[in-house]
Design a protein around this motif. Structure first.
Motif, PDB file in Angstrom:
ATOM      1  N   UNK A   1     -18.336 -34.664   7.114  1.00 11.36           N
ATOM      2  CA  UNK A   1     -19.001 -33.513   6.494  1.00 11.36           C
ATOM      3  C   UNK A   1     -19.816 -33.934   5.272  1.00 11.36           C
ATOM      4  N   UNK A   2     -19.755 -35.229   4.922  1.00  9.92           N
ATOM      5  CA  UNK A   2     -20.555 -35.735   3.811  1.00  9.92           C
ATOM      6  C   UNK A   2     -19.791 -35.984   2.532  1.00  9.92           C
ATOM      7  N   UNK A   3     -18.487 -35.702   2.518  1.00  7.04           N
ATOM      8  CA  UNK A   3     -17.695 -35.867   1.301  1.00  7.04           C
ATOM      9  C   UNK A   3     -17.314 -37.331   1.077  1.00  7.04           C
ATOM     10  N   UNK A   4     -16.987 -37.640  -0.165  1.00  9.21           N
ATOM     11  CA  UNK A   4     -16.454 -38.949  -0.533  1.00  9.21           C
ATOM     12  C   UNK A   4     -14.995 -38.781  -0.923  1.00  9.21           C
ATOM     13  N   UNK A   5     -14.122 -39.613  -0.370  1.00 10.41           N
ATOM     14  CA  UNK A   5     -12.701 -39.566  -0.720  1.00 10.41           C
ATOM     15  C   UNK A   5     -12.507 -40.412  -1.976  1.00 10.41           C
ATOM     16  N   UNK A   6     -12.088 -39.779  -3.070  1.00 12.91           N
ATOM     17  CA  UNK A   6     -11.961 -40.506  -4.336  1.00 12.91           C
ATOM     18  C   UNK A   6     -10.689 -41.332  -4.411  1.00 12.91           C
ATOM     19  N   UNK A   7      -9.706 -41.014  -3.607  1.00 11.78           N
ATOM     20  CA  UNK A   7      -8.444 -41.742  -3.652  1.00 11.78           C
ATOM     21  C   UNK A   7      -7.307 -40.853  -3.190  1.00 11.78           C
ATOM     22  N   UNK A   8      -6.110 -41.310  -3.444  1.00 13.39           N
ATOM     23  CA  UNK A   8      -4.932 -40.634  -2.897  1.00 13.39           C
ATOM     24  C   UNK A   8      -3.767 -40.716  -3.865  1.00 13.39           C
ATOM     25  N   UNK A   9      -3.013 -39.625  -3.948  1.00 13.05           N
ATOM     26  CA  UNK A   9      -1.790 -39.609  -4.730  1.00 13.05           C
ATOM     27  C   UNK A   9      -0.648 -39.140  -3.827  1.00 13.05           C
ATOM     28  N   UNK A  10       0.385 -39.967  -3.702  1.00 17.61           N
ATOM     29  CA  UNK A  10       1.559 -39.618  -2.901  1.00 17.61           C
ATOM     30  C   UNK A  10       2.661 -39.082  -3.807  1.00 17.61           C
ATOM     31  N   UNK A  11       3.155 -37.892  -3.498  1.00 18.41           N
ATOM     32  CA  UNK A  11       4.308 -37.348  -4.210  1.00 18.41           C
ATOM     33  C   UNK A  11       5.554 -37.876  -3.510  1.00 18.41           C
ATOM     34  N   UNK A  12       6.478 -38.467  -4.251  1.00 17.23           N
ATOM     35  CA  UNK A  12       7.660 -39.018  -3.600  1.00 17.23           C
ATOM     36  C   UNK A  12       8.855 -38.070  -3.676  1.00 17.23           C
ATOM     37  N   UNK A  13       9.972 -38.515  -3.141  1.00 15.55           N
ATOM     38  CA  UNK A  13      11.156 -37.660  -3.083  1.00 15.55           C
ATOM     39  C   UNK A  13      11.646 -37.264  -4.474  1.00 15.55           C
ATOM     40  N   UNK A  14      11.495 -38.154  -5.448  1.00 16.52           N
ATOM     41  CA  UNK A  14      11.960 -37.854  -6.807  1.00 16.52           C
ATOM     42  C   UNK A  14      11.169 -36.709  -7.441  1.00 16.52           C
ATOM     43  N   UNK A  15       9.980 -36.498  -6.937  1.00 21.26           N
ATOM     44  CA  UNK A  15       9.138 -35.449  -7.503  1.00 21.26           C
ATOM     45  C   UNK A  15       9.813 -34.080  -7.409  1.00 21.26           C
ATOM     46  N   UNK A  16      10.628 -33.891  -6.372  1.00 18.76           N
ATOM     47  CA  UNK A  16      11.213 -32.562  -6.160  1.00 18.76           C
ATOM     48  C   UNK A  16      12.722 -32.567  -5.952  1.00 18.76           C
ATOM     49  N   UNK A  17      13.363 -33.731  -6.046  1.00 16.16           N
ATOM     50  CA  UNK A  17      14.802 -33.785  -5.757  1.00 16.16           C
ATOM     51  C   UNK A  17      15.620 -33.085  -6.831  1.00 16.16           C
ATOM     52  N   UNK A  18      16.694 -32.462  -6.412  1.00 17.55           N
ATOM     53  CA  UNK A  18      17.592 -31.784  -7.351  1.00 17.55           C
ATOM     54  C   UNK A  18      18.179 -32.769  -8.352  1.00 17.55           C
ATOM     55  N   UNK A  19      18.460 -33.984  -7.873  1.00 20.18           N
ATOM     56  CA  UNK A  19      19.056 -35.004  -8.738  1.00 20.18           C
ATOM     57  C   UNK A  19      18.092 -35.491  -9.822  1.00 20.18           C
ATOM     58  N   UNK A  20      16.789 -35.299  -9.610  1.00 18.42           N
ATOM     59  CA  UNK A  20      15.811 -35.791 -10.576  1.00 18.42           C
ATOM     60  C   UNK A  20      15.315 -34.736 -11.541  1.00 18.42           C
ATOM     61  N   UNK A  21      15.950 -33.577 -11.558  1.00 19.72           N
ATOM     62  CA  UNK A  21      15.492 -32.471 -12.412  1.00 19.72           C
ATOM     63  C   UNK A  21      15.469 -32.863 -13.888  1.00 19.72           C
ATOM     64  N   UNK A  22      16.508 -33.565 -14.351  1.00 20.44           N
ATOM     65  CA  UNK A  22      16.591 -33.949 -15.759  1.00 20.44           C
ATOM     66  C   UNK A  22      15.464 -34.919 -16.123  1.00 20.44           C
TER      67      UNK A  22
END
Length: 322
Positions: A109-130
């Motif tokens: 469609x003509x767009x340029x992909x600037x890059x990528x960011x992966x959200x990992x399991x720690x991003x949302x895990x209950x154990x990582x809330x603190x």
């Protein structure tokens, strides 16, 4: 005591029956049985061949239809995103094939992909809330976030800043350091040097979180859903997901009433709808495309975004949702 003659008569009867069976089987009944079996085999073979021909014909027709749809779709989205930059945010469990297909459709469609960011399991895990609360405390002041803002909202705001300003922006450096700290990283960043006009979130059918219970997966899904909502509040954001079934994550994202969504990732339909959804977001509109739950239309309509710097281009074309 049974008479010997009784046994003799019984044995004679058995042998007579066996002899009659052999005679009939080798004679009058042989052809009838053989013909019946042969006819049944031939009928089954003909039925199989007929079913195979119908399957091949239907498969060829489907391939032709997909090819025609793909060709029409390429024309529908051609040059609609020329000069625009799109960053990818990938949630755990999204397949490489679907990510590649999304990149290809945006590029066509003509767009340029600037890059990528992966959200990992720690991003949302209950154990990582603190830990996330501590990270939010580090990055919140730099973003000017309200003190009562939730940790996950603050982190989503930091992600949005990095995506939309690029990692080379002065304010991005401490955010990147906090989010990618060795051993406690919440995200993985690939490139993202250029600021993005829009963000495409690639969601899986089901989150892949190792050793997580059903309750923890549900809690994590809420965090990722909120992240999509927060990203949408900061600027043009679309999400691409699975088939839109009742329990699919894309349906949860769609339920936030923010951003645009596309289901059936990896398919021809999604390859058309993804650029349309991104273009709609850049122009300040929301669309929900596909055939899954709560989708508005199987195929979107063409959306033309002005090329940056061209006559008629303005700040509204790329600076957020109106």
């Amino acid at each position: 005591m049974v008479d010997f003659r009784y046994h003799l008569v019984s044995l004679v009867s058995v042998f007579l029956a066996l002899a009659v069976g052999i005679i009939l089987g080798a004679g009058p009944l042989q052809n009838a049985i053989g013909d019946t079996l042969s006819n049944r085999v031939e009928a089954l073979r003909a039925s199989r061949d007929d079913a195979r021909e119908k399957f091949d014909a239907a498969n060829d027709e489907l391939k032709s239809s997909n090819a025609a749809l793909k060709k029409a779709g390429e024309q529908l989205v051609d040059k609609t995103l020329t000069g625009r930059r799109v960053a990818l945010v990938v949630m755990p469990g999204a397949s490489d094939e679907e990510i590649t297909a999304a990149q290809e459709s945006l590029t066509l469609a003509g767009a340029t992909i600037t890059g990528r960011m992966d959200l990992n399991a720690k991003y949302a895990s209950s154990d990582g809330a603190a830990h996330r609360k501590a990270v939010a405390g580090q990055v919140g002041p730099a973003l000017g976030q309200a003190q009562d803002a939730g940790p996950d909202d603050v982190i989503a705001a930091a992600i949005s800043h990095i995506l939309r300003k690029g990692v080379n922006d002065g304010a991005s450096a401490p955010l990147v350091a906090a989010l990618t700290a060795k051993g406690d990283a919440l995200v993985k960043i690939a490139d993202l040097k250029q600021p993005a006009d829009a963000v495409l979130v690639v969601a899986p059918k089901e989150l892949r979180l190792a050793n997580a219970s059903k309750a923890k997966k549900a809690a994590a899904a809420k965090v990722y859903t909120q992240a999509f909502k927060d990203l949408s509040a900061k600027g043009p954001t679309a999400a691409l997901g699975a088939d839109g079934g009742k329990n699919d994550l894309i349906v949860s994202l769609r339920g936030t009433k923010s951003g645009s969504t596309v289901d059936h990732a990896g398919g021809t339909q999604a390859s058309i709808n993804t650029p349309i959804a991104v273009a709609s977001e850049i122009l300040g509109g929301h669309v929900h495309l596909g055939t899954g739950q709560s989708a508005e239309s199987p195929i979107g309509t063409r959306v033309d975004v002005a090329v940056p710097g061209a006559a008629g281009s303005n700040a509204a074309n790329g600076n957020g949702n109106g």
